[in-house]
Design a protein around this motif. Structure first.
Motif, mmCIF file in Angstrom:
data_model
loop_
_atom_site.group_PDB
_atom_site.id
_atom_site.type_symbol
_atom_site.label_atom_id
_atom_site.label_comp_id
_atom_site.label_asym_id
_atom_site.label_seq_id
_atom_site.Cartn_x
_atom_site.Cartn_y
_atom_site.Cartn_z
ATOM 1 N N GLU A 119 -42.812 81.392 -23.367
ATOM 2 C CA GLU A 119 -43.026 82.187 -24.546
ATOM 3 C C GLU A 119 -42.311 81.631 -25.768
ATOM 4 O OE1 GLU A 119 -45.302 84.468 -24.350
ATOM 5 O OE2 GLU A 119 -45.109 84.859 -26.463
ATOM 6 N N ASP A 120 -40.998 81.624 -25.766
ATOM 7 C CA ASP A 120 -40.198 81.173 -26.910
ATOM 8 C C ASP A 120 -39.039 80.314 -26.422
ATOM 9 O OD1 ASP A 120 -41.621 82.948 -28.859
ATOM 10 O OD2 ASP A 120 -40.667 84.515 -27.651
ATOM 11 N N ARG A 121 -38.746 79.289 -27.159
ATOM 12 C CA ARG A 121 -37.624 78.430 -26.804
ATOM 13 C C ARG A 121 -36.779 78.156 -28.024
ATOM 14 N NH1 ARG A 121 -40.197 73.325 -24.262
ATOM 15 N NH2 ARG A 121 -41.903 73.797 -25.655
ATOM 16 N N PHE A 122 -35.511 77.943 -27.781
ATOM 17 C CA PHE A 122 -34.571 77.749 -28.882
ATOM 18 C C PHE A 122 -33.619 76.624 -28.529
ATOM 19 C CE2 PHE A 122 -30.494 78.628 -30.899
ATOM 20 C CZ PHE A 122 -30.876 78.702 -32.222
ATOM 21 N N PHE A 123 -33.313 75.798 -29.489
ATOM 22 C CA PHE A 123 -32.458 74.640 -29.220
ATOM 23 C C PHE A 123 -31.449 74.471 -30.337
ATOM 24 C CE2 PHE A 123 -37.001 73.760 -28.436
ATOM 25 C CZ PHE A 123 -37.011 73.990 -27.081
ATOM 26 N N VAL A 124 -30.316 73.920 -29.953
ATOM 27 C CA VAL A 124 -29.288 73.580 -30.937
ATOM 28 C C VAL A 124 -29.054 72.083 -30.873
ATOM 29 C CG1 VAL A 124 -26.855 73.833 -31.555
ATOM 30 C CG2 VAL A 124 -28.183 75.836 -30.866
ATOM 31 N N ALA A 125 -29.095 71.461 -32.015
ATOM 32 C CA ALA A 125 -28.823 70.031 -32.091
ATOM 33 C C ALA A 125 -27.445 69.823 -32.702
ATOM 34 C CB ALA A 125 -29.873 69.362 -32.955
ATOM 35 N N ILE A 126 -26.749 68.833 -32.209
ATOM 36 C CA ILE A 126 -25.367 68.587 -32.638
ATOM 37 C C ILE A 126 -25.262 67.226 -33.287
ATOM 38 C CG2 ILE A 126 -22.976 68.301 -31.857
ATOM 39 C CD1 ILE A 126 -23.617 70.204 -29.558
ATOM 40 N N GLY A 127 -24.639 67.217 -34.448
ATOM 41 C CA GLY A 127 -24.291 65.955 -35.094
ATOM 42 C C GLY A 127 -22.788 65.786 -35.014
ATOM 43 N N ARG A 128 -22.376 64.698 -34.363
ATOM 44 C CA ARG A 128 -20.942 64.453 -34.182
ATOM 45 C C ARG A 128 -20.686 63.010 -34.563
ATOM 46 N NH1 ARG A 128 -19.025 66.056 -28.481
ATOM 47 N NH2 ARG A 128 -19.428 68.106 -29.373
ATOM 48 N N GLY A 129 -20.124 62.811 -35.715
ATOM 49 C CA GLY A 129 -19.976 61.447 -36.217
ATOM 50 C C GLY A 129 -21.359 60.865 -36.414
ATOM 51 N N ALA A 130 -21.566 59.717 -35.811
ATOM 52 C CA ALA A 130 -22.870 59.061 -35.918
ATOM 53 C C ALA A 130 -23.807 59.498 -34.801
ATOM 54 C CB ALA A 130 -22.687 57.543 -35.856
ATOM 55 N N ALA A 131 -23.274 60.256 -33.867
ATOM 56 C CA ALA A 131 -24.083 60.651 -32.706
ATOM 57 C C ALA A 131 -24.928 61.871 -33.015
ATOM 58 C CB ALA A 131 -23.168 60.945 -31.524
ATOM 59 N N ARG A 132 -26.090 61.893 -32.406
ATOM 60 C CA ARG A 132 -26.988 63.041 -32.533
ATOM 61 C C ARG A 132 -27.495 63.375 -31.138
ATOM 62 N NH1 ARG A 132 -24.866 62.460 -36.627
ATOM 63 N NH2 ARG A 132 -25.731 62.092 -38.717
#
Lengths: 188, 279
Positions: free
Chosen positions: B144-157
């Motif tokens: 049905e529904d999905r949710f995501f969190v993306a993290i930026g840490r320094g140069a990393a994604r």
């Protein structure tokens, strides 16, 4: 034997690889099937079928040995769940009986009543005996081929199957109350 | 037939019954199932996960296999090390791996200061067991529904996984997938019980949401100092919900610190996604 060597050996049909593969992965796949199916006999059938199908067919589709573990687990769950959800197991067996033996409906009906008994008696056999029976009767493998997979010489597999059949016969002929006792001579 | 009576069974009858035992023939096995299996293996590359995710969008056979896999894993057992996906271990210990992409452009223009971050669990797999599952959960299009969190840490994604450890200064972006239009609100709860509205920032009700795949939210966050467990809760609904009502429900939700679990009940929510984090 590491994963890459194992998969390469399987693709070539190497007997040592087949033995290592079976010994390594049967003990991973069987518990999954047993948890879903709650029946040692049925779990053995599904696990044996899965490993045999993989070695003989699906291994050639495996491009990354890293997927092997997850793939086998996934397929074990899928096959066991499908097996469990089959709503017409007796009907499918009836079709098999009619197809292979030309049995008449009365004979088929009678034999189908033996299915639960057979399942219970199979469950009392040793794991190796169940595997040997499945590979022999379900996959029509020779004793040599069976030995290459589960371990053992041709003679040992032959004895194992013969003794297991006798044990099954005793078990299925026994009155219900003594069926478990009759399996004390199960081959190990 | 009286089963209690003795019966002489011919050996051939036994052999016939053994030959006739049922067999599961999965004629519809998809050749890409291998890729799907690889994508949930430890150490699977992002390209493999992406490939599997793209394939799952079009293959019901593989989606069913994954659904069964996660369903069985969520019941768990000692023998195969299964456990609820919702209580999966942090990455590095056979944790579930997301098949999501994180776009640099998803980092919000508006940065929010967070006191604490919460981890987001995918609630459909929640059971009473707490042992983590050994393999990752694939997210299936069609849910049905999905949710995501993306993290930026320094140069990393990278994309956050349940129980991801957050570091002060991490930049968070959020995105979602939904099959139907509706409304979306995202809140954050820290271990001290402090609540923050992450999206829609500054509003009093949840924001309209259009259907689609991996749609970025305009708001984001920067992680500040904190300890313990944190949760991000995404609330999908058909109609707009009051931020105050959602906050109250989340505040009253049962939560535990070991592992970080939060079990909110929000009236009129059609889907809840709770992502746990640790500090």
């Amino acid at each position: 034997m590491d994963g890459n060597a194992l998969v390469e050996g399987l693709k070539k049909g190497d007997n040592e690889s087949r033995l290592v593969f079976w010994q390594r992965y049967y003990e991973e796949v069987y518990p999954i099937c047993a948890r879903i199916l709650k029946s040692p006999a049925n779990a053995t059938d599904v696990a044996v079928d899965l490993l045999s199908d993989f070695m003989n067919h699906y291994v050639h589709q495996l491009s990354d040995p890293g997927a092997l573990h997850a793939y086998l687990r996934m397929m074990a769950i899928r096959r066991a769940t499908t097996y469990r959800n089959r709503s017409a197991k007796s009907v499918s067996m009836a079709v098999e009986l009619e197809d292979t033996n030309g049995a008449n409906p009365e004979e088929i009906a009678h034999w189908l009543t033996l299915v639960p008994r057979l399942e219970g008696c199979l469950g009392a056999l040793s794991p190796k005996a169940r595997q040997a029976l499945r590979l022999s009767f379900g996959h029509h493998q020779t004793h040599v081929e069976i030995g290459h997979e589960i371990g053992g010489s041709k003679q040992y597999i032959g004895r194992l199957i013969k003794q297991s059949l006798k044990a099954l016969k005793r078990c299925m002929e026994s009155p219900l109350t003594s069926r478990t006792d009759r399996m004390d001579e199960v081959t190990r | 037939m009286n089963l209690s009576e003795r019966e002489d069974l011919p050996m051939e009858a036994i052999r016939t019954l053994l030959r006739a035992r049922p067999r599961v023939d999965l004629e519809t096995d998809c050749p890409h199932l291998m890729t799907v299996a690889l994508s949930i293996s430890k150490g699977a590359s992002e390209s493999v996960r992406r490939s599997a995710s793209d394939h799952l969008d079009t293959c019901e056979t593989c989606r069913e296999a994954v659904r069964l896999f996660h369903g069985a894993e969520s019941v768990g057992s000692d023998m195969d090390g299964g456990g609820p996906i919702a209580a999966a271990e942090p990455r590095g210990r056979d944790a579930p791996v997301r098949t999501l992409h994180w776009k640099v452009s998803a980092i919000a223009a508006a940065a929010m200061v967070l006191a604490v971050l919460s981890v987001l669990l995918f609630p459909s797999r929640r059971t009473s067991e707490t042992e983590p599952g050994p393999e990752q959960q694939l997210l299936l299009k069609g849910e049905e529904d999905r949710f995501f969190v993306a993290i930026g840490r320094g140069a990393a994604r990278f994309t956050a996984e349940p129980f991801e450890r957050l570091v002060t200064g991490d930049r968070l972006g959020m995105f979602y997938s939904a099959r139907r239009a509706g409304h979306l609100m995202v809140v954050n709860l820290d271990s001290a019980g402090n609540l923050s509205l992450l999206y829609p920032a500054g509003q009093e009700t949840s924001a309209e949401m259009r259907p689609g795949t991996r749609i970025s939210l305009p708001d984001g966050a920067i992680v500040r100092e904190g300890t313990g467990c944190e949760w991000i809760v995404a609330v999908f609904s058909e109609d707009p919900l009051l931020v105050s009502d959602v906050n109250e429900s989340v505040r009253q939700a049962e939560r535990r610190d070991s592992p970080c679990t939060l079990d909110p009940t929000i009236a009129k929510a059609r889907t809840l996604r709770v992502l746990p984090f640790t500090r």
